[in-house]
Design a protein around this motif. Structure first.
Motif, mmCIF file in Angstrom:
data_model
loop_
_atom_site.group_PDB
_atom_site.id
_atom_site.type_symbol
_atom_site.label_atom_id
_atom_site.label_comp_id
_atom_site.label_asym_id
_atom_site.label_seq_id
_atom_site.Cartn_x
_atom_site.Cartn_y
_atom_site.Cartn_z
ATOM 1 N N ILE A 155 13.472 -22.670 1.424
ATOM 2 C CA ILE A 155 12.763 -22.148 2.596
ATOM 3 C C ILE A 155 12.168 -23.284 3.426
ATOM 4 N N ALA B 198 13.022 -15.822 2.950
ATOM 5 C CA ALA B 198 14.406 -16.292 2.837
ATOM 6 C C ALA B 198 15.358 -15.343 3.548
ATOM 7 N N TYR C 97 20.660 -16.745 -1.664
ATOM 8 C CA TYR C 97 20.046 -17.102 -2.948
ATOM 9 C C TYR C 97 20.460 -16.062 -3.988
#
Length: 337
Positions: free
Chosen positions: A134, A114, A121
């Motif tokens: 993702i 990520a 996030y």
């Protein structure tokens, strides 16, 4: 190779730089040696198997070898050929490099991917939701090739839950049918992947080994000496240190086991001593001093001060498979960047 007057002038200019500049030159040395060239070509084929063709997809590939043989250099430099670009819908990331954290679990793997994709996030987001983001971003960013370095940290037979989770993640990514995945790790990592029928079924697991040099192999010995000589040409000293000579190269091989990462680290250590002493080159006693503070505890032998015939037996284990056939060595295999 650097042998003309211009190269001699460059060497003298490097030798006249400040100590910090000279230190950084040695620390950051990069040589496109034969192993590197073959490996980066193989990785390019994993990405785009046909010259001028389209990127492949849904195939898992592997770059494997001993620690410090240069796997990370290969993946990082290949990824650098494809910098992110801006489009109307956001960033396009054709090739994405991800370095696995130490002894990671599925969550840590997902977070690393990520981060590489620049996905925002929070810690409160569950792992399943993060993986969903993702997968979406891999498509939205038009990722063609995902490079997962140090994969042995995630794919470890001793941690069965993580092994199972990461297998599942790889399958989900490959199931997107929009990109290939290349993992880099130790020889054992390849063996684990090859034993997984579902993963091996994704393209029959194309792979490329990145082996150390072997002094007892005549072709490898010549290549190792050429590598040492080429490094010598790049060092910031007024004169060459004869690193490519049989006598010195064999000793450098003994301390590095033919692993380029270890070779560079040891040359750096000796070069620092020579810079501190204001020497015109790295003399043998600098190598001896560098080894004295690095040799295994309890070992008296120093290859730069003692006869190699008295060297203790290292007895390395044989390679798990035959080394690939090597082409005839030539001075042209090394090129500066």
């Amino acid at each position: 190779m650097a042998s003309d007057n211009s190269s001699l002038l460059d060497r003298k200019k490097r030798a006249a730089l400040s100590p910090v500049e000279r230190q950084l030159i040695v620390k950051n040395l990069f040589v496109e040696h034969d192993r590197f060239k073959e490996a980066i070509t193989a990785v390019g084929r994993f990405h785009m198997p046909v010259n001028g063709g389209a990127p492949d997809f849904s195939v898992l590939t592997v770059l494997y070898g001993e620690s410090r043989t240069g796997k990370s250099y290969v993946l990082e430099r290949y990824a650098n050929r494809f910098p992110p670009s801006k489009s109307a819908k956001g960033f396009i990331r054709r090739v994405v490099y991800v370095d696995m954290p130490t002894e990671c679990n599925l969550r840590a793997v997902a977070e690393q991917i990520a981060d590489a994709l620049n996905i925002p996030y929070t810690r409160r987001m569950n792992t399943r939701g993060l993986i969903g983001l993702i997968l979406c971003e891999l498509r939205d960013a038009a990722v063609e090739f995902l490079l997962l370095d140090e994969f042995q940290e995630a794919f470890d037979a001793n941690r069965k839950k993580t092994l199972k989770d990461v297998r599942s993640l790889l399958r989900k990514i490959l199931n997107l049918r929009s990109l290939n995945v290349c993992v880099a790790g130790l020889v054992e990592t390849y063996d684990l992947l090859a034993a997984d029928k579902q993963l091996k079924g994704r393209g029959l697991l194309p792979h490329h080994p990145l082996p150390a040099y072997h002094w007892d192999n005549a072709a490898d010995q010549k290549l190792f000496r050429l590598l040492c000589d080429y490094i010598d040409d790049l060092l910031p000293f007024r004169t060459k240190s004869n690193l490519g000579s049989v006598a010195l190269a064999q000793r450098l091989y003994w301390v590095s086991d033919g692993v380029i990462g270890l070779l560079k680290e040891f040359i750096f250590a000796a070069a620092c001593l020579a810079i501190n002493a204001g020497a015109d080159r790295i003399e043998m006693h600098f190598f001896a001093e560098a080894w004295d503070i690095r040799k295994p505890r309890g070992q008296a032998f120093n290859p730069f001060a003692d006869d190699l015939r008295n060297a203790p037996d290292k007895s390395p284990p044989p390679p798990s498979e035959p080394l690939p056939t090597r082409k005839k060595p030539s001075d042209e295999i090394f090129s500066k960047k």
